[in-house]
Design an enzyme around this catalytic site. Structure first.
Site, PDB file in Angstrom:
ATOM      1  N   LEU A 133     -12.179   0.358  -3.203  1.00  0.00           N
ATOM      2  CA  LEU A 133     -12.180  -0.732  -4.187  1.00  0.00           C
ATOM      3  C   LEU A 133     -11.904  -0.228  -5.606  1.00  0.00           C
ATOM      4  O   LEU A 133     -12.160  -0.932  -6.576  1.00  0.00           O
ATOM      5  CB  LEU A 133     -13.515  -1.494  -4.161  1.00  0.00           C
ATOM      6  CG  LEU A 133     -13.880  -2.203  -2.855  1.00  0.00           C
ATOM      7  CD1 LEU A 133     -15.077  -3.120  -3.070  1.00  0.00           C
ATOM      8  CD2 LEU A 133     -12.710  -3.006  -2.306  1.00  0.00           C
ATOM      9  N   SER A 187     -13.185   2.240  -7.561  1.00  0.00           N
ATOM     10  CA  SER A 187     -14.335   2.395  -8.461  1.00  0.00           C
ATOM     11  C   SER A 187     -13.995   3.287  -9.654  1.00  0.00           C
ATOM     12  O   SER A 187     -14.476   3.043 -10.767  1.00  0.00           O
ATOM     13  CB  SER A 187     -15.524   2.981  -7.701  1.00  0.00           C
ATOM     14  OG  SER A 187     -15.171   4.224  -7.130  1.00  0.00           O
ATOM     15  N   SER A 188     -13.155   4.304  -9.448  1.00  0.00           N
ATOM     16  CA  SER A 188     -12.871   5.190 -10.579  1.00  0.00           C
ATOM     17  C   SER A 188     -12.010   4.489 -11.626  1.00  0.00           C
ATOM     18  O   SER A 188     -12.213   4.683 -12.827  1.00  0.00           O
ATOM     19  CB  SER A 188     -12.244   6.506 -10.119  1.00  0.00           C
ATOM     20  OG  SER A 188     -11.160   6.285  -9.281  1.00  0.00           O
ATOM     21  N   ASP A 200      -4.257   0.556  -9.563  1.00  0.00           N
ATOM     22  CA  ASP A 200      -5.685   0.293  -9.756  1.00  0.00           C
ATOM     23  C   ASP A 200      -6.026   0.071 -11.230  1.00  0.00           C
ATOM     24  O   ASP A 200      -6.732  -0.875 -11.585  1.00  0.00           O
ATOM     25  CB  ASP A 200      -6.514   1.455  -9.194  1.00  0.00           C
ATOM     26  CG  ASP A 200      -6.247   1.691  -7.722  1.00  0.00           C
ATOM     27  OD1 ASP A 200      -5.597   0.834  -7.085  1.00  0.00           O
ATOM     28  OD2 ASP A 200      -6.677   2.728  -7.201  1.00  0.00           O
ATOM     29  N   GLU A 205      -6.999  10.188 -14.508  1.00  0.00           N
ATOM     30  CA  GLU A 205      -7.085  10.490 -13.082  1.00  0.00           C
ATOM     31  C   GLU A 205      -6.152  11.652 -12.710  1.00  0.00           C
ATOM     32  O   GLU A 205      -6.528  12.581 -12.017  1.00  0.00           O
ATOM     33  CB  GLU A 205      -6.679   9.229 -12.330  1.00  0.00           C
ATOM     34  CG  GLU A 205      -7.068   9.173 -10.917  1.00  0.00           C
ATOM     35  CD  GLU A 205      -8.384   8.438 -10.684  1.00  0.00           C
ATOM     36  OE1 GLU A 205      -9.079   8.871  -9.780  1.00  0.00           O
ATOM     37  OE2 GLU A 205      -8.688   7.456 -11.377  1.00  0.00           O
ATOM     38  N   GLU A 220       0.846  -1.203   0.000  1.00  0.00           N
ATOM     39  CA  GLU A 220       0.000   0.000   0.000  1.00  0.00           C
ATOM     40  C   GLU A 220       0.876   1.245   0.000  1.00  0.00           C
ATOM     41  O   GLU A 220       1.835   1.324   0.785  1.00  0.00           O
ATOM     42  CB  GLU A 220      -0.891  -0.038   1.246  1.00  0.00           C
ATOM     43  CG  GLU A 220      -2.270   0.484   1.026  1.00  0.00           C
ATOM     44  CD  GLU A 220      -3.124  -0.421   0.139  1.00  0.00           C
ATOM     45  OE1 GLU A 220      -3.206  -0.134  -1.074  1.00  0.00           O
ATOM     46  OE2 GLU A 220      -3.711  -1.391   0.647  1.00  0.00           O
ATOM     47  N   THR A 273       2.900   2.031  -2.143  1.00  0.00           N
ATOM     48  CA  THR A 273       4.213   1.718  -2.727  1.00  0.00           C
ATOM     49  C   THR A 273       4.211   2.014  -4.221  1.00  0.00           C
ATOM     50  O   THR A 273       5.271   2.095  -4.831  1.00  0.00           O
ATOM     51  CB  THR A 273       4.562   0.238  -2.514  1.00  0.00           C
ATOM     52  OG1 THR A 273       3.431  -0.552  -2.907  1.00  0.00           O
ATOM     53  CG2 THR A 273       4.890  -0.054  -1.059  1.00  0.00           C
ATOM     54  N   ASP A 274       2.997   2.150  -4.835  1.00  0.00           N
ATOM     55  CA  ASP A 274       2.959   2.186  -6.310  1.00  0.00           C
ATOM     56  C   ASP A 274       3.436   3.503  -6.897  1.00  0.00           C
ATOM     57  O   ASP A 274       3.723   3.569  -8.081  1.00  0.00           O
ATOM     58  CB  ASP A 274       1.577   1.780  -6.858  1.00  0.00           C
ATOM     59  CG  ASP A 274       0.462   2.778  -6.578  1.00  0.00           C
ATOM     60  OD1 ASP A 274       0.622   3.622  -5.672  1.00  0.00           O
ATOM     61  OD2 ASP A 274      -0.575   2.686  -7.262  1.00  0.00           O
ATOM     62  N   GLY A 334     -15.716   5.276  -3.041  1.00  0.00           N
ATOM     63  CA  GLY A 334     -15.137   5.729  -1.781  1.00  0.00           C
ATOM     64  C   GLY A 334     -14.906   4.635  -0.751  1.00  0.00           C
ATOM     65  O   GLY A 334     -14.633   4.916   0.414  1.00  0.00           O
TER      66      GLY A 334
HETATM   67  C1  GLA Z   1      -5.174   4.574  -4.232  1.00  0.00           C
HETATM   68  C2  GLA Z   1      -4.402   4.905  -5.502  1.00  0.00           C
HETATM   69  C3  GLA Z   1      -3.364   3.845  -5.807  1.00  0.00           C
HETATM   70  C4  GLA Z   1      -2.500   3.537  -4.573  1.00  0.00           C
HETATM   71  C5  GLA Z   1      -3.368   3.309  -3.338  1.00  0.00           C
HETATM   72  C6  GLA Z   1      -2.560   3.155  -2.091  1.00  0.00           C
HETATM   73  O1  GLA Z   1      -5.963   3.452  -4.439  1.00  0.00           O
HETATM   74  O2  GLA Z   1      -5.292   4.991  -6.603  1.00  0.00           O
HETATM   75  O3  GLA Z   1      -2.590   4.225  -6.895  1.00  0.00           O
HETATM   76  O4  GLA Z   1      -1.567   4.555  -4.369  1.00  0.00           O
HETATM   77  O5  GLA Z   1      -4.280   4.372  -3.140  1.00  0.00           O
HETATM   78  O6  GLA Z   1      -1.827   1.967  -2.126  1.00  0.00           O
END
Ligand code: GLA
Length: 378
Positions: free
Chosen positions: A121, A123-124, A168, A156, A29, A31-32, A118
């Site tokens: 998960l 959604s966007s 995501d 986004e 989490e 980390t991306d 929100g």
């Molecule tokens: C959101 C962002 C992702 C990621 C997470 C946290 O979902 O869209 O890119 O940074 O938060 O891990």
């Protein structure tokens, strides 16, 4: 009240159907956007798009849950204007496709979705990927699944204004239901990781809403960039987990932010190993360590989320639980014994209510066999 179908909305049938699923991140989490590893998997919840191309440059969009009896929203290609709420995600798609040099047709669209907004998960991302897939199919666009995910991320970041990473959109575009996807966010290399047959995933919504277009998510990103700059690296995950003394020497809170990111990325490696070995005890312990790191070092949890995680972790049929997604509310993910998920999720929701007075919603894991439908690949 039944929803109007495509023909009722537009007086002609749809030509294209596409869809994309939401995701739950198992571990990795925040980390991306730091060049680290992530391990999300698709949830059964999905966004479905029906589209009919038009001969002009008009775009009309109707969305269940957002549109009212005034009918579809409308704009013209090349005239995308921010600030129209959910429509910005569709306008962002056509805006990005034009910037990428693709010529597209106008279209009539009908959107429906079972991905809650929100809740953490994504959604966007499901919306962006489903709409991108629809236009790709309608106009025969030469975009592969990774490029499609990158286009969704640009929607986004550049149109909606949320500085998100790639996780995501990439799992929505390249993931397959029933398996996790290890993503190296530096190279975008992906690898499917099986979910052990004895494991069940529970996703439980705390009822606290969150959003990423500003505020704390952006602050965390800035802190990570400042920490990386002080450490003399371009991305935080260039620092090895072993280099703790360099991280400890950073001024607070940059030390804690960097510690979370570097140890969290290392936990993804451990988690892949645990899942491949069917070691659910170890996987549960990694969930717990990840949550503690998000709570204590990255500061993205809330008292409600902590209460929900504690309720889950205390359940006899749960191996471990953690906040999933960006944080500051949303949902938790728990790793439970397969066949026991219904009882476990009921007990967790009851314990959460007793502790906080809030109603939790079990988004996944309420029944023994949640339907997982194959994602549309077009
Ligand atoms: C959101 C962002 C992702 C990621 C997470 C946290 O979902 O869209 O890119 O940074 O938060 O891990």
């Amino acid at each position: 009240m039944s929803l109007p179908d495509f023909e009722t909305l537009y007086g002609r049938p749809a030509a294209i159907a596409s869809e994309a699923h939401g995701r739950v991140n198992l571990i990795g989490e925040h980390t991306d956007y730091n060049g680290g590893l992530v391990l999300p998997t698709l949830v059964p919840h999905k966004t479905v798009v029906a589209l009919a191309p038009r001969g002009d440059d008009r775009v009309r969009v109707w969305s269940a849950g957002f549109s009212d009896e005034t009918g579809p929203m409308e704009y013209r290609l090349g005239d995308e204007t921010r600030g129209r709420g959910w429509l910005d995600y569709v306008q962002g798609v056509t805006w990005v496709l034009a910037r990428l040099g693709h010529t597209i047709c106008g279209a009539d669209l009908r959107l429906t979705s079972t991905v809650p907004a929100g809740a953490g998960l994504a959604s966007s991302a499901a919306l962006e990927v489903a709409v991108l897939r629809a236009w790709r199919a309608a106009c025969g666009l030469p975009i592969d699944d990774v490029a499609l995910a990158l286009a969704g991320q640009r929607v986004e970041r550049e149109f909606v204004g949320a500085p998100v990473g790639i996780m995501d959109q990439l799992v929505a575009s390249c993931g397959r239901p029933g398996e996790a996807l290890r993503i190296d966010t530096r190279t975008l290399a992906t690898e499917a990781v099986p979910i052990p047959p004895d494991a069940a995933l529970l996703v439980i919504d705390s009822g606290q809403r969150h959003g990423h277009a500003g505020g704390e998510y952006r602050t965390r990103r800035d802190e990570c960039e400042r920490a990386a700059a002080r450490l003399g690296v371009s991305l935080l995950c260039d620092v090895a987990a072993g280099e703790v003394s360099r991280i400890d020497a950073l001024p607070p809170p940059l030390d804690r932010r960097a510690r979370h990111v570097v140890t969290e990325s290392a936990r993804v490696v451990e988690m892949v190993r645990a899942l491949r070995a069917d070691d659910l005890e170890r996987a549960g312990a990694l969930f717990a360590a990840s949550h503690a790191s998000m709570r204590d070092d990255f500061d993205v949890s809330t008292p409600e989320i902590d209460a929900l995680v504690a309720a889950a972790a205390a359940d006899p049929d749960v191996f471990g639980a953690r906040l999933t997604g960006g944080g500051f509310g949303g949902a938790i993910v728990a790793l439970a014994r397969r066949g026991r998920e219904a009882g476990a999720s009921r007990r967790i929701a009851a314990a959460y209510y007793a502790r906080t007075g809030r109603e939790a919603t079990v988004l996944w894991g309420k029944t023994r066999t949640d339907p997982i439908l194959p994602a549309n690949r077009d």
